[in-house]
Design a protein around this motif. Structure first.
Motif, PDB file in Angstrom:
ATOM      1  N   UNK A  49       0.843  -1.055  -0.096  1.00  0.00           N
ATOM      2  CA  UNK A  49      -0.202   0.166  -0.041  1.00  0.00           C
ATOM      3  C   UNK A  49       0.808   1.303  -0.110  1.00  0.00           C
ATOM      4  N   UNK A  50       0.435   2.436  -0.609  1.00  0.00           N
ATOM      5  CA  UNK A  50       1.155   3.690  -0.466  1.00  0.00           C
ATOM      6  C   UNK A  50       1.310   4.077   0.911  1.00  0.00           C
ATOM      7  N   UNK A  51       2.489   4.423   1.052  1.00  0.00           N
ATOM      8  CA  UNK A  51       2.908   4.975   2.481  1.00  0.00           C
ATOM      9  C   UNK A  51       3.432   6.535   2.373  1.00  0.00           C
ATOM     10  N   UNK A  52       3.608   7.207   3.453  1.00  0.00           N
ATOM     11  CA  UNK A  52       4.060   8.502   3.350  1.00  0.00           C
ATOM     12  C   UNK A  52       4.951   8.581   4.835  1.00  0.00           C
ATOM     13  N   UNK A  53       6.004   9.358   4.807  1.00  0.00           N
ATOM     14  CA  UNK A  53       6.880   9.498   5.726  1.00  0.00           C
ATOM     15  C   UNK A  53       6.013  10.475   6.709  1.00  0.00           C
ATOM     16  N   UNK A  54       5.920   9.858   7.789  1.00  0.00           N
ATOM     17  CA  UNK A  54       5.258  10.660   9.120  1.00  0.00           C
ATOM     18  C   UNK A  54       6.465  11.605   9.579  1.00  0.00           C
ATOM     19  N   UNK A  55       6.977  11.599  10.802  1.00  0.00           N
ATOM     20  CA  UNK A  55       7.906  12.168  11.258  1.00  0.00           C
ATOM     21  C   UNK A  55       9.226  12.015  11.322  1.00  0.00           C
ATOM     22  N   UNK A  56      10.166  12.496  11.288  1.00  0.00           N
ATOM     23  CA  UNK A  56      11.510  12.156  11.284  1.00  0.00           C
ATOM     24  C   UNK A  56      11.962  12.514  12.738  1.00  0.00           C
ATOM     25  N   UNK A  57      12.083  11.205  13.504  1.00  0.00           N
ATOM     26  CA  UNK A  57      12.551  11.299  14.833  1.00  0.00           C
ATOM     27  C   UNK A  57      14.149  11.588  15.011  1.00  0.00           C
ATOM     28  N   UNK A  58      14.210  12.019  16.126  1.00  0.00           N
ATOM     29  CA  UNK A  58      15.833  12.169  16.431  1.00  0.00           C
ATOM     30  C   UNK A  58      16.596  10.652  16.229  1.00  0.00           C
ATOM     31  N   UNK A  59      17.622  10.817  16.251  1.00  0.00           N
ATOM     32  CA  UNK A  59      18.403   9.354  16.011  1.00  0.00           C
ATOM     33  C   UNK A  59      18.134   8.496  16.987  1.00  0.00           C
ATOM     34  N   UNK A  60      18.247   7.258  16.813  1.00  0.00           N
ATOM     35  CA  UNK A  60      18.022   6.355  17.754  1.00  0.00           C
ATOM     36  C   UNK A  60      18.408   6.532  19.167  1.00  0.00           C
ATOM     37  N   UNK A  61      17.820   5.865  20.102  1.00  0.00           N
ATOM     38  CA  UNK A  61      18.394   6.036  21.516  1.00  0.00           C
ATOM     39  C   UNK A  61      18.529   7.385  22.163  1.00  0.00           C
ATOM     40  N   UNK A  62      18.313   8.526  21.471  1.00  0.00           N
ATOM     41  CA  UNK A  62      18.254   9.610  22.080  1.00  0.00           C
ATOM     42  C   UNK A  62      16.728  10.192  22.405  1.00  0.00           C
ATOM     43  N   UNK A  63      16.490  10.279  23.814  1.00  0.00           N
ATOM     44  CA  UNK A  63      15.081  10.655  23.873  1.00  0.00           C
ATOM     45  C   UNK A  63      15.115  11.759  24.676  1.00  0.00           C
ATOM     46  N   UNK A  64      15.408  12.941  23.777  1.00  0.00           N
ATOM     47  CA  UNK A  64      15.783  14.222  24.474  1.00  0.00           C
ATOM     48  C   UNK A  64      14.205  14.929  25.006  1.00  0.00           C
ATOM     49  N   UNK A  65      14.344  15.618  26.210  1.00  0.00           N
ATOM     50  CA  UNK A  65      13.170  16.238  26.529  1.00  0.00           C
ATOM     51  C   UNK A  65      12.895  17.375  25.749  1.00  0.00           C
ATOM     52  N   UNK A  66      11.714  17.816  25.560  1.00  0.00           N
ATOM     53  CA  UNK A  66      11.303  18.894  24.789  1.00  0.00           C
ATOM     54  C   UNK A  66      12.216  20.161  24.844  1.00  0.00           C
ATOM     55  N   UNK A  67      12.431  20.523  26.236  1.00  0.00           N
ATOM     56  CA  UNK A  67      13.204  21.549  26.151  1.00  0.00           C
ATOM     57  C   UNK A  67      14.286  21.746  25.536  1.00  0.00           C
ATOM     58  N   UNK A  68      15.116  20.509  25.479  1.00  0.00           N
ATOM     59  CA  UNK A  68      16.374  20.449  24.490  1.00  0.00           C
ATOM     60  C   UNK A  68      16.275  20.475  23.439  1.00  0.00           C
ATOM     61  N   UNK A  69      14.981  20.005  22.811  1.00  0.00           N
ATOM     62  CA  UNK A  69      14.738  20.026  21.517  1.00  0.00           C
ATOM     63  C   UNK A  69      14.319  21.476  21.048  1.00  0.00           C
ATOM     64  N   UNK A  70      13.787  22.356  21.944  1.00  0.00           N
ATOM     65  CA  UNK A  70      13.524  23.608  21.604  1.00  0.00           C
ATOM     66  C   UNK A  70      14.770  24.405  21.736  1.00  0.00           C
ATOM     67  N   UNK A  71      15.539  24.237  22.652  1.00  0.00           N
ATOM     68  CA  UNK A  71      17.034  24.792  22.619  1.00  0.00           C
ATOM     69  C   UNK A  71      17.598  24.427  21.320  1.00  0.00           C
ATOM     70  N   UNK A  72      17.613  23.461  21.055  1.00  0.00           N
ATOM     71  CA  UNK A  72      18.336  22.847  19.666  1.00  0.00           C
ATOM     72  C   UNK A  72      17.839  23.769  18.578  1.00  0.00           C
ATOM     73  N   UNK A  73      16.511  23.600  18.299  1.00  0.00           N
ATOM     74  CA  UNK A  73      15.990  24.478  17.262  1.00  0.00           C
ATOM     75  C   UNK A  73      16.353  25.722  17.318  1.00  0.00           C
ATOM     76  N   UNK A  74      16.322  26.607  18.374  1.00  0.00           N
ATOM     77  CA  UNK A  74      16.746  28.018  18.463  1.00  0.00           C
ATOM     78  C   UNK A  74      18.176  28.266  18.177  1.00  0.00           C
ATOM     79  N   UNK A  75      18.966  27.089  18.441  1.00  0.00           N
ATOM     80  CA  UNK A  75      20.397  27.385  18.130  1.00  0.00           C
ATOM     81  C   UNK A  75      20.559  27.228  16.534  1.00  0.00           C
ATOM     82  N   UNK A  76      19.939  26.189  16.132  1.00  0.00           N
ATOM     83  CA  UNK A  76      19.978  25.669  14.662  1.00  0.00           C
ATOM     84  C   UNK A  76      19.339  27.240  13.857  1.00  0.00           C
ATOM     85  N   UNK A  77      18.294  27.608  14.297  1.00  0.00           N
ATOM     86  CA  UNK A  77      17.411  28.653  13.629  1.00  0.00           C
ATOM     87  C   UNK A  77      18.626  30.031  13.668  1.00  0.00           C
ATOM     88  N   UNK A  78      19.161  29.985  14.781  1.00  0.00           N
ATOM     89  CA  UNK A  78      20.177  31.046  14.979  1.00  0.00           C
ATOM     90  C   UNK A  78      21.390  31.104  13.892  1.00  0.00           C
TER      91      UNK A  78
END
Ligand SMILES: [Zn+2]
Length: 102
Positions: A39-68
């Motif tokens: 059946x046709x499938x689409x990509x849902x979410x790209x998760x962070x690399x395996x075994x890293x279960x980062x809290x949201x705060x870190x994801x937000x900080x990362x995003x800010x840094x990247x955007x910066x």
């Protein structure tokens, strides 16, 4: 290697209708069909690399840094950071902007 999550576009089997994860090489083309039922499938979410279960705060900080970095045009910094964080597509984009050729 990044983990991609795929989900059936319309109706699929029990495997793909709930979504499934697959580990792909960066260079691999994205899946378009379920390996079990076709059946046709689409990509849902790209998760962070395996075994890293980062809290949201870190994801937000990362995003800010990247955007910066991106705002400042520091593409190679942004690319490295994205790469390390498992954001392969973002890393690829930034590497390209930094002038790397793949
Ligand atoms: Zn299926």
């Amino acid at each position: 290697m990044p983990i991609y999550e795929y989900i059936a576009v319309d109706k699929g089997c029990s495997y793909c209708s709930r979504g499934f994860d697959t580990l792909q090489k960066f260079a691999d083309a994205p899946l378009t069909t379920c390996p079990k039922c076709g059946a046709s499938v689409r990509r849902a979410i790209t998760r962070f690399a395996a075994c890293i279960n980062e809290p949201d705060e870190e994801a937000v900080a990362l995003e800010e840094k990247l955007t910066g970095y991106e705002k400042e045009g520091r593409w190679s910094h942004a690319a490295e950071l994205a790469d390390k964080s498992g954001l392969q597509e973002r890393a690829m984009d930034n590497y390209k902007k930094a002038g790397y050729n793949f």
